[in-house]
Design a protein around this motif. Structure first.
Motif, PDB file in Angstrom:
ATOM      1  N   THR A 238      -6.805   7.698 -13.222  1.00  0.00           N
ATOM      2  CA  THR A 238      -5.608   7.825 -12.389  1.00  0.00           C
ATOM      3  C   THR A 238      -5.851   7.171 -11.025  1.00  0.00           C
ATOM      4  OG1 THR A 238      -5.066   9.920 -13.463  1.00  0.00           O
ATOM      5  CG2 THR A 238      -3.948   9.423 -11.384  1.00  0.00           C
ATOM      6  N   PRO A 239      -4.973   6.284 -10.575  1.00  0.00           N
ATOM      7  CA  PRO A 239      -5.178   5.581  -9.296  1.00  0.00           C
ATOM      8  C   PRO A 239      -4.745   6.439  -8.102  1.00  0.00           C
ATOM      9  CG  PRO A 239      -3.193   4.773 -10.346  1.00  0.00           C
ATOM     10  CD  PRO A 239      -3.793   5.757 -11.307  1.00  0.00           C
ATOM     11  N   TYR A 240      -5.545   7.451  -7.790  1.00  0.00           N
ATOM     12  CA  TYR A 240      -5.172   8.390  -6.732  1.00  0.00           C
ATOM     13  C   TYR A 240      -5.032   7.700  -5.379  1.00  0.00           C
ATOM     14  CZ  TYR A 240      -6.337  12.100 -10.072  1.00  0.00           C
ATOM     15  OH  TYR A 240      -6.365  12.925 -11.173  1.00  0.00           O
ATOM     16  N   VAL A 241      -5.898   6.761  -5.070  1.00  0.00           N
ATOM     17  CA  VAL A 241      -5.842   6.093  -3.762  1.00  0.00           C
ATOM     18  C   VAL A 241      -4.572   5.254  -3.655  1.00  0.00           C
ATOM     19  CG1 VAL A 241      -6.978   4.437  -2.235  1.00  0.00           C
ATOM     20  CG2 VAL A 241      -8.343   6.103  -3.510  1.00  0.00           C
ATOM     21  N   THR A 242      -4.231   4.554  -4.725  1.00  0.00           N
ATOM     22  CA  THR A 242      -2.997   3.764  -4.716  1.00  0.00           C
ATOM     23  C   THR A 242      -1.783   4.653  -4.485  1.00  0.00           C
ATOM     24  OG1 THR A 242      -3.958   2.119  -6.217  1.00  0.00           O
ATOM     25  CG2 THR A 242      -1.560   2.200  -6.064  1.00  0.00           C
ATOM     26  N   TYR A 243      -1.729   5.778  -5.193  1.00  0.00           N
ATOM     27  CA  TYR A 243      -0.618   6.714  -5.002  1.00  0.00           C
ATOM     28  C   TYR A 243      -0.602   7.264  -3.577  1.00  0.00           C
ATOM     29  CZ  TYR A 243      -0.078   6.796 -10.103  1.00  0.00           C
ATOM     30  OH  TYR A 243       0.130   6.454 -11.423  1.00  0.00           O
ATOM     31  N   ALA A 244      -1.782   7.576  -3.048  1.00  0.00           N
ATOM     32  CA  ALA A 244      -1.863   8.128  -1.688  1.00  0.00           C
ATOM     33  C   ALA A 244      -1.412   7.110  -0.655  1.00  0.00           C
ATOM     34  CB  ALA A 244      -3.290   8.585  -1.395  1.00  0.00           C
ATOM     35  N   LEU A 245      -1.777   5.852  -0.857  1.00  0.00           N
ATOM     36  CA  LEU A 245      -1.358   4.806   0.077  1.00  0.00           C
ATOM     37  C   LEU A 245       0.159   4.633   0.051  1.00  0.00           C
ATOM     38  CD1 LEU A 245      -4.117   2.113  -0.561  1.00  0.00           C
ATOM     39  CD2 LEU A 245      -3.763   3.410   1.557  1.00  0.00           C
ATOM     40  N   ILE A 246       0.735   4.652  -1.133  1.00  0.00           N
ATOM     41  CA  ILE A 246       2.196   4.531  -1.239  1.00  0.00           C
ATOM     42  C   ILE A 246       2.878   5.712  -0.566  1.00  0.00           C
ATOM     43  CG2 ILE A 246       4.128   4.518  -2.861  1.00  0.00           C
ATOM     44  CD1 ILE A 246       2.321   2.965  -4.796  1.00  0.00           C
ATOM     45  N   ALA A 247       2.385   6.914  -0.823  1.00  0.00           N
ATOM     46  CA  ALA A 247       2.978   8.103  -0.211  1.00  0.00           C
ATOM     47  C   ALA A 247       2.857   8.060   1.304  1.00  0.00           C
ATOM     48  CB  ALA A 247       2.300   9.358  -0.756  1.00  0.00           C
ATOM     49  N   ALA A 248       1.694   7.633   1.812  1.00  0.00           N
ATOM     50  CA  ALA A 248       1.495   7.561   3.262  1.00  0.00           C
ATOM     51  C   ALA A 248       2.432   6.547   3.901  1.00  0.00           C
ATOM     52  CB  ALA A 248       0.044   7.209   3.565  1.00  0.00           C
ATOM     53  N   ASN A 249       2.609   5.409   3.266  1.00  0.00           N
ATOM     54  CA  ASN A 249       3.507   4.384   3.807  1.00  0.00           C
ATOM     55  C   ASN A 249       4.955   4.881   3.847  1.00  0.00           C
ATOM     56  OD1 ASN A 249       2.349   1.453   4.326  1.00  0.00           O
ATOM     57  ND2 ASN A 249       1.164   2.337   2.659  1.00  0.00           N
ATOM     58  N   VAL A 250       5.362   5.582   2.802  1.00  0.00           N
ATOM     59  CA  VAL A 250       6.729   6.105   2.766  1.00  0.00           C
ATOM     60  C   VAL A 250       6.931   7.173   3.838  1.00  0.00           C
ATOM     61  CG1 VAL A 250       8.392   7.403   1.385  1.00  0.00           C
ATOM     62  CG2 VAL A 250       7.077   5.553   0.342  1.00  0.00           C
TER      63      VAL A 250
ATOM     64  N   THR B  73      -3.378   1.555  12.106  1.00  0.00           N
ATOM     65  CA  THR B  73      -2.068   2.219  12.163  1.00  0.00           C
ATOM     66  C   THR B  73      -0.946   1.246  11.814  1.00  0.00           C
ATOM     67  OG1 THR B  73      -1.935   1.783  14.556  1.00  0.00           O
ATOM     68  CG2 THR B  73      -2.845   3.901  13.870  1.00  0.00           C
ATOM     69  N   ALA B  74      -1.096  -0.027  12.206  1.00  0.00           N
ATOM     70  CA  ALA B  74      -0.048  -1.012  11.914  1.00  0.00           C
ATOM     71  C   ALA B  74       0.098  -1.266  10.425  1.00  0.00           C
ATOM     72  CB  ALA B  74      -0.353  -2.324  12.633  1.00  0.00           C
ATOM     73  N   MET B  75      -0.951  -1.005   9.653  1.00  0.00           N
ATOM     74  CA  MET B  75      -0.898  -1.245   8.218  1.00  0.00           C
ATOM     75  C   MET B  75       0.027  -0.264   7.491  1.00  0.00           C
ATOM     76  SD  MET B  75      -4.965  -2.033   7.698  1.00  0.00           S
ATOM     77  CE  MET B  75      -4.945  -1.648   5.952  1.00  0.00           C
ATOM     78  N   PHE B  76       0.470   0.784   8.199  1.00  0.00           N
ATOM     79  CA  PHE B  76       1.353   1.772   7.582  1.00  0.00           C
ATOM     80  C   PHE B  76       2.764   1.729   8.171  1.00  0.00           C
ATOM     81  CE2 PHE B  76      -2.927   3.260   6.834  1.00  0.00           C
ATOM     82  CZ  PHE B  76      -2.890   3.697   5.527  1.00  0.00           C
ATOM     83  N   LEU B  77       3.047   0.718   8.976  1.00  0.00           N
ATOM     84  CA  LEU B  77       4.360   0.574   9.594  1.00  0.00           C
ATOM     85  C   LEU B  77       5.121  -0.561   8.927  1.00  0.00           C
ATOM     86  CD1 LEU B  77       3.323   0.818  13.375  1.00  0.00           C
ATOM     87  CD2 LEU B  77       3.965   2.683  11.820  1.00  0.00           C
ATOM     88  N   HIS B  78       6.426  -0.375   8.771  1.00  0.00           N
ATOM     89  CA  HIS B  78       7.259  -1.410   8.154  1.00  0.00           C
ATOM     90  C   HIS B  78       8.553  -1.582   8.936  1.00  0.00           C
ATOM     91  CE1 HIS B  78       4.461  -0.589   4.845  1.00  0.00           C
ATOM     92  NE2 HIS B  78       4.739  -1.803   4.437  1.00  0.00           N
TER      93      HIS B  78
ATOM     94  N   GLU C  88       3.913 -10.349  20.349  1.00  0.00           N
ATOM     95  CA  GLU C  88       4.806  -9.724  19.380  1.00  0.00           C
ATOM     96  C   GLU C  88       4.032  -8.733  18.508  1.00  0.00           C
ATOM     97  OE1 GLU C  88       8.108  -9.996  19.042  1.00  0.00           O
ATOM     98  OE2 GLU C  88       8.103 -11.251  20.850  1.00  0.00           O
ATOM     99  N   PRO C  89       4.538  -7.508  18.333  1.00  0.00           N
ATOM    100  CA  PRO C  89       3.857  -6.533  17.474  1.00  0.00           C
ATOM    101  C   PRO C  89       3.782  -7.031  16.027  1.00  0.00           C
ATOM    102  CG  PRO C  89       5.512  -5.457  18.835  1.00  0.00           C
ATOM    103  CD  PRO C  89       5.743  -6.936  18.962  1.00  0.00           C
ATOM    104  N   LEU C  90       2.648  -6.772  15.401  1.00  0.00           N
ATOM    105  CA  LEU C  90       2.429  -7.142  14.001  1.00  0.00           C
ATOM    106  C   LEU C  90       2.316  -5.858  13.188  1.00  0.00           C
ATOM    107  CD1 LEU C  90       1.782  -9.414  11.918  1.00  0.00           C
ATOM    108  CD2 LEU C  90      -0.625  -9.091  12.484  1.00  0.00           C
ATOM    109  N   ILE C  91       3.168  -5.706  12.184  1.00  0.00           N
ATOM    110  CA  ILE C  91       3.165  -4.488  11.370  1.00  0.00           C
ATOM    111  C   ILE C  91       3.247  -4.851   9.897  1.00  0.00           C
ATOM    112  CG2 ILE C  91       4.231  -3.081  13.169  1.00  0.00           C
ATOM    113  CD1 ILE C  91       6.899  -3.360  11.697  1.00  0.00           C
ATOM    114  N   GLY C  92       2.908  -3.866   9.057  1.00  0.00           N
ATOM    115  CA  GLY C  92       3.071  -4.040   7.624  1.00  0.00           C
ATOM    116  C   GLY C  92       1.759  -3.991   6.859  1.00  0.00           C
ATOM    117  N   ALA C  93       1.868  -3.602   5.592  1.00  0.00           N
ATOM    118  CA  ALA C  93       0.707  -3.536   4.704  1.00  0.00           C
ATOM    119  C   ALA C  93       0.489  -4.834   3.944  1.00  0.00           C
ATOM    120  CB  ALA C  93       0.885  -2.386   3.715  1.00  0.00           C
TER     121      ALA C  93
END
Length: 268
Positions: free
Chosen positions: A14-26, A99-104, A157-162
């Motif tokens: 089970t890809p727990y880290v992938t799921y956790a990253l998606i949940a954190a980004n949302v 922190t910017a890696m979790f902003l969209h 300019e701020p840089l954001i996004g995963a």
């Protein structure tokens, strides 16, 4: 641009880290200030991004600006605008990369990144293991951000996004599973479903990033950090290369199939 929807590449764990990253980004996206059309919304978003996003100028020179937006609206000599003042907080430019890696910047930005992470991240996590995949994701994100900052050292300019970290996932997938079949939707009058090898899908994606980073065909989309995508993708390929010899091959359906013919058939 092709839209991936699923890959034919089963995982063993089970890809727990992938799921956790998606949940954190949302969750972080839901926490971000609302980006409406009012001046107050704009000022609030500017203040939030200056605090939590990565700014290339700050990252390269390791210092914050003297004045930053406070999030308030005020009236000055030139009329109504966003209030700026000395920052009331301490900001680590290096930590802001994380922190910017979790902003969209919007819902489509978030959904596009999470779609690619869901489809391709589970197999990379399966191959690397949970802890190594989490470290790999962070390293690719940092490499992408620093690469972009070096090329744009004067940018405020701020840089954001995963996208940079996820580009690393795509690069690793290309190295480890180039022959895995990926379901994609191709816009051709209608969305045509195709099942293509990963090397075609991801190679085409990387080629587009290279073209766009040169300034070709990007009118009105200059805010996208295509150079970060390229650096992240190459970092992912480099980091995944030592794992290539021991990687089991994915299932191999034959032919480039599409439409109804792409559905798996049973034999009796």
């Amino acid at each position: 641009m092709v839209i991936p929807v699923h890959d034919v590449n089963p995982v063993r764990r089970t890809p727990y880290v992938t799921y956790a990253l998606i949940a954190a980004n949302v969750l972080v996206f839901l926490y971000m200030p609302f980006r409406g059309g009012s001046l107050a919304d704009t000022c609030g978003m500017q203040a939030f991004l200056d605090h939590y996003a990565v700014v290339p100028q700050e990252l390269i020179h390791h210092r914050m600006p003297r004045l930053v937006p406070t999030g308030d609206v005020g009236v000055g000599a030139q009329g109504t605008g966003c209030v700026i003042a000395p920052p009331g907080y301490d900001k680590s430019p290096e930590l802001s990369v994380l922190t910017a890696m979790f902003l969209h910047g919007g819902l489509l930005h978030l959904l596009g990144n999470m779609l690619f992470l869901m489809i391709f991240g589970n197999n990379i996590e399966d191959r690397m293991g949970h802890v190594r995949f989490a470290l790999f994701y962070a390293v690719c994100g940092y490499a992408a951000t620093y690469g972009f900052a070096v090329l744009n050292a004067g940018s405020a300019e701020p840089l954001i996004g995963a996208s940079g970290a996820i580009a690393g996932v795509l690069g690793a997938y290309l190295v480890l599973y180039p022959r895995a079949r990926v379901w994609v939707l191709v816009p051709f009058l209608i969305f045509l479903p195709l099942r293509l090898p990963a090397w075609i899908v991801l190679g085409f994606w990387f080629a587009l990033q290279a073209v766009y980073s040169s300034g070709e065909g990007v009118e009105g989309t200059a805010t996208v950090a295509y150079a970060a995508h390229i650096v992240g993708f190459l970092a992912g390929m480099l980091l995944a290369w030592p794992l290539r010899p021991g990687t089991p091959p994915p299932p191999q359906p034959r032919g480039l199939l599409f439409g109804r013919n792409a559905r798996p058939r049973q034999t009796w």
